[in-house]
Design an enzyme around this catalytic site. Sequence first.
Site, PDB file in Angstrom:
ATOM      1  N   TYR A 150      -4.381  -6.399  16.946  1.00 44.62           N
ATOM      2  CA  TYR A 150      -5.094  -7.449  17.664  1.00 44.62           C
ATOM      3  C   TYR A 150      -5.107  -7.227  19.173  1.00 44.62           C
ATOM      4  O   TYR A 150      -5.721  -7.991  19.905  1.00 44.62           O
ATOM      5  CB  TYR A 150      -4.447  -8.810  17.402  1.00 44.62           C
ATOM      6  N   LYS A 217       4.958  -4.204   6.615  1.00 46.57           N
ATOM      7  CA  LYS A 217       4.421  -3.138   5.761  1.00 46.57           C
ATOM      8  C   LYS A 217       5.078  -1.824   6.196  1.00 46.57           C
ATOM      9  O   LYS A 217       4.429  -0.805   6.444  1.00 46.57           O
ATOM     10  CB  LYS A 217       2.885  -3.111   5.920  1.00 46.57           C
ATOM     11  N   ASP A 265       2.567  -6.786   0.834  1.00 48.92           N
ATOM     12  CA  ASP A 265       1.798  -7.029  -0.397  1.00 48.92           C
ATOM     13  C   ASP A 265       2.622  -7.812  -1.405  1.00 48.92           C
ATOM     14  O   ASP A 265       2.135  -8.739  -2.055  1.00 48.92           O
ATOM     15  CB  ASP A 265       1.261  -5.715  -0.992  1.00 48.92           C
TER      16      ASP A 265
END
Length: 397
Positions: A150, A217, A265
């Site tokens: 971002y 992640k 996930d």
Amino acid sequence: MKGERIRLENGTLIIPDNPIIPFIEGDGTGPEIMAAVRKVVDAAVKKAYGGRRSIVWKELLAGEKAIERLGEPLPKETVDAIREHHIAIKGPLTTPVGGGYRSLNVALRQMLDLYANVRPAKYYPGVPSPLRYPEKVNMVVFRENTEDVYAGIEWQAGSPECEKVRRFLNDEMGTSIPKDAGIGVKPISKFRSQRLVRKAIEYALNNGYDVLTLMHKGNIMKFTEGAFRDWGYELIRNEYADRVVFEGEGEPQPGKVLVNDRIADNMFQQILTRPGEYGVIATTNLNGDYISDALAALVGGLGMAPGANIGDNHALFEPVHGSAPKYAGKNVINPTAGILAAKLMLEYMGWKEAADLIDKAVAKTIGERKVTYDLARHMGVEPLSTTDYTEALISNL
Ligand code: NAP
């Protein structure tokens, strides 16, 4: 009534009994939402403290109203006033698509260094939910607000800048990025990761949450997402060791926060299959964006999702949703997200009694099946208008 400014003394905010709180009405449905928010907050504060405490609201201009009156969407006075008053609340602001000015929401977060985007997802009985046991959902996401993909560091495929970066990476760093690729950079720093995790663990400790999960992640992006996890653990070990238990190192203990981590996930699966086992989630920017919307969907959607942007000495509260312009002026929109954002603000101010009144009134009103159109369509009841819902809520305080 004349209000007093909130002051910062030795790193602590001093909240007077009649603080001046700036608010931005917002665009589209913003004015309807903020009118409901102020009404409910005033009534809750009055009920909780008699006449001893009250908020003195101060309107600041931003968005379309600011353009109309001052010719610019985010006047310097508005940013300065939030800086000076430390705590503010805002309605949603429209971001023009394909031109115009860039997101005012993002600009405000950057200018005031509001690095923690806080998004609670709590289930109120009666709200339609796709989950079988939605009552187990009571999680708060702390999303890092200033870095990650971002940060806006990216180059368009085929541009000279992109070619320069590609050549450097391929020639000097041994990568093999194809010629037609766009390239983005994902910075994750130790300082920014740790200050976010510190905010999250403090929140868990001070608000009765017994689990803190670092979501990342890191199995794939070892030096960004993985580093976020490692720096998070490092900070907690260094600063909070006596107040936590690390998963796998001991049994959960009353009064201590269980600290664990989950791969992103898997975390999406966990919030569906084992929602009762999670509390505060600290995560990087992109993960946080995704998981908080997924959580909002479990507890009634955008009309029910409050948010806060918190820095070291400043906090800006807002509903998560946008300005929903197609409903503007129709008196139908659900003001609960804004009202729950105000509840967060009251908690942040230490006015817990008023915050609790709002929480209970929202639960009671929805429990009575008095809801706006967004929930009514799934509940098979007649929708209340924004103003009737607000009145019902106030009478339930
Ligand atoms: P949006 O304004 O959040 O609205 C999308 C849909 O979500 C609405 O059509 C409505 O769905 C539902 N919704 C949103 N708020 C609701 C509420 N209070 N009560 C009930 N339902 C609600 O998203 P958007 O249309 O993508 O964005 C509109 C503008 O807002 C854009 O300019 C965007 O940039 C801006 N925005 C601002 C903020 C912010 O100020 N922080 C955040 C996001 C977007 P249904 O029609 O299906 O009922």
